[in-house]
Design an enzyme around this catalytic site. Structure first.
Site, PDB file in Angstrom:
ATOM      1  N   GLY A 117      62.964  70.898  42.854  1.00 42.76           N
ATOM      2  CA  GLY A 117      62.331  71.575  43.865  1.00 42.76           C
ATOM      3  C   GLY A 117      61.040  71.049  44.535  1.00 42.76           C
ATOM      4  O   GLY A 117      60.344  71.886  45.129  1.00 42.76           O
ATOM      5  N   ASN A 121      60.426  69.001  46.869  1.00 42.82           N
ATOM      6  CA  ASN A 121      60.556  68.979  48.343  1.00 42.82           C
ATOM      7  C   ASN A 121      60.335  70.477  48.887  1.00 42.82           C
ATOM      8  O   ASN A 121      59.607  71.027  49.812  1.00 42.82           O
ATOM      9  CB  ASN A 121      61.605  68.301  48.974  1.00 42.82           C
ATOM     10  CG  ASN A 121      61.048  66.949  49.343  1.00 42.82           C
ATOM     11  OD1 ASN A 121      60.142  66.486  49.803  1.00 42.82           O
ATOM     12  ND2 ASN A 121      62.145  66.049  49.121  1.00 42.82           N
ATOM     13  N   ILE A 171      78.017  70.104  52.939  1.00 41.12           N
ATOM     14  CA  ILE A 171      78.085  71.405  53.635  1.00 41.12           C
ATOM     15  C   ILE A 171      79.453  71.899  53.901  1.00 41.12           C
ATOM     16  O   ILE A 171      79.992  71.155  54.675  1.00 41.12           O
ATOM     17  CB  ILE A 171      77.087  71.354  55.008  1.00 41.12           C
ATOM     18  CG1 ILE A 171      75.572  71.023  54.409  1.00 41.12           C
ATOM     19  CG2 ILE A 171      77.345  72.615  55.524  1.00 41.12           C
ATOM     20  CD1 ILE A 171      75.049  71.920  53.155  1.00 41.12           C
ATOM     21  N   ASN A 190      68.740  67.495  56.971  1.00 42.49           N
ATOM     22  CA  ASN A 190      68.724  66.907  55.821  1.00 42.49           C
ATOM     23  C   ASN A 190      67.701  65.892  55.693  1.00 42.49           C
ATOM     24  O   ASN A 190      67.576  65.118  56.645  1.00 42.49           O
ATOM     25  CB  ASN A 190      69.922  66.255  55.271  1.00 42.49           C
ATOM     26  CG  ASN A 190      69.944  65.969  54.059  1.00 42.49           C
ATOM     27  OD1 ASN A 190      69.491  66.444  52.994  1.00 42.49           O
ATOM     28  ND2 ASN A 190      70.895  64.988  53.775  1.00 42.49           N
ATOM     29  N   HIS A 219      67.389  61.839  53.889  1.00 42.23           N
ATOM     30  CA  HIS A 219      68.259  61.007  53.104  1.00 42.23           C
ATOM     31  C   HIS A 219      66.998  59.973  52.709  1.00 42.23           C
ATOM     32  O   HIS A 219      66.287  59.472  53.551  1.00 42.23           O
ATOM     33  CB  HIS A 219      69.374  60.497  53.887  1.00 42.23           C
ATOM     34  CG  HIS A 219      70.080  59.481  53.007  1.00 42.23           C
ATOM     35  ND1 HIS A 219      70.928  59.803  51.977  1.00 42.23           N
ATOM     36  CD2 HIS A 219      70.095  58.206  52.965  1.00 42.23           C
ATOM     37  CE1 HIS A 219      71.345  58.831  51.564  1.00 42.23           C
ATOM     38  NE2 HIS A 219      70.814  57.743  52.132  1.00 42.23           N
ATOM     39  N   ASP A 225      75.902  62.107  55.517  1.00 45.41           N
ATOM     40  CA  ASP A 225      74.811  61.288  56.009  1.00 45.41           C
ATOM     41  C   ASP A 225      75.340  60.521  57.484  1.00 45.41           C
ATOM     42  O   ASP A 225      74.864  59.693  58.112  1.00 45.41           O
ATOM     43  CB  ASP A 225      74.418  59.980  55.069  1.00 45.41           C
ATOM     44  CG  ASP A 225      74.174  60.683  53.705  1.00 45.41           C
ATOM     45  OD1 ASP A 225      73.326  61.485  53.825  1.00 45.41           O
ATOM     46  OD2 ASP A 225      74.302  59.908  52.968  1.00 45.41           O
ATOM     47  N   GLU A 250      58.495  61.467  51.957  1.00 47.51           N
ATOM     48  CA  GLU A 250      59.054  62.653  52.336  1.00 47.51           C
ATOM     49  C   GLU A 250      58.078  63.819  52.098  1.00 47.51           C
ATOM     50  O   GLU A 250      58.104  64.367  53.214  1.00 47.51           O
ATOM     51  CB  GLU A 250      60.101  62.817  50.875  1.00 47.51           C
ATOM     52  CG  GLU A 250      61.438  62.026  50.802  1.00 47.51           C
ATOM     53  CD  GLU A 250      62.083  62.245  49.488  1.00 47.51           C
ATOM     54  OE1 GLU A 250      63.222  61.574  49.588  1.00 47.51           O
ATOM     55  OE2 GLU A 250      61.654  62.991  48.549  1.00 47.51           O
TER      56      GLU A 250
END
Length: 190
Positions: free
Chosen positions: A12, A14, A88, A102, A104, A145, A174
């Site tokens: 967690g 991010n 998903i 999302n 990646h 992706d 990120e």
């Protein structure tokens, strides 16, 4: 106010970064965090920040209704994936068309697809002798992706870099970019 849900499967970091970023926002709020694993640290992290978290089963996720109902309960407008390890399910894609993004840990379309997550990606980048890696923030569709890209950021991969070195560089990207790009996307969504 636009409410977002974060889906996470791991520690967690991010999710915490995103919640902290929007903590003072008057237009965007992290309303809830959902996970497919009750034994991961994301729950502890986000609960300390005052954000509720819930766990769903594989069956509930695939069928969709329980997850969609929980999202409706929190009036969720948009879904953010932050280290979420499941593809998903169709009901969620239909309920949130072009409203799921999302991140990646590589420069898609390289090093994406089923099984390409976490250290697997960084190991593949180093093994391929790539000179750069980075992040790709993208919309989610029915394939791993392959959704439309929103943003990419690049970091160098040096000849002596290990997968762990690449991971550290990518994580820094990120944390620096994901919340800001989420904000830009949500500010452009009706």
């Amino acid at each position: 106010m636009k409410n977002i849900a974060i889906f996470a499967s791991g520690s967690g970091t991010n999710a915490e970064n995103i919640i902290r970023y929007f903590s003072d926002s008057e237009t965007i709020k992290v309303a809830v965090v959902l996970s497919n694993n009750r034994h991961v640290k994301v729950h502890e992290r986000v609960n300390k920040l005052g954000v509720p978290s819930f766990v769903f089963t594989r069956e509930e996720f695939v069928e969709g209704t329980p997850v969609i109902n929980k999202l409706a309960e929190y009036q969720v407008d948009f879904i953010i994936l932050a280290g979420f390890m499941n593809k998903i399910a169709d009901p969620l894609l239909k309920a949130f068309p072009n409203k799921i993004i999302n991140i990646h840990p590589a420069l898609l379309p390289k090093h994406g697809g089923k099984g390409m997550f976490g250290m697997h990606v960084h190991e593949a980048v180093v093994a391929a002798g790539e000179k750069e890696s980075g992040i790709t923030i993208h919309y989610i569709n029915e394939n791993y992706d392959e959704g439309a890209p929103v943003f990419q950021a690049i970091c160098p991969v040096l000849p002596e870099d290990t997968p762990e070195d690449v991971a550290a560089k990518v994580h820094a990207l990120e944390y620096a970019h994901y919340p800001r790009v989420i904000e830009e996307v949500l500010n452009n969504v009706q």
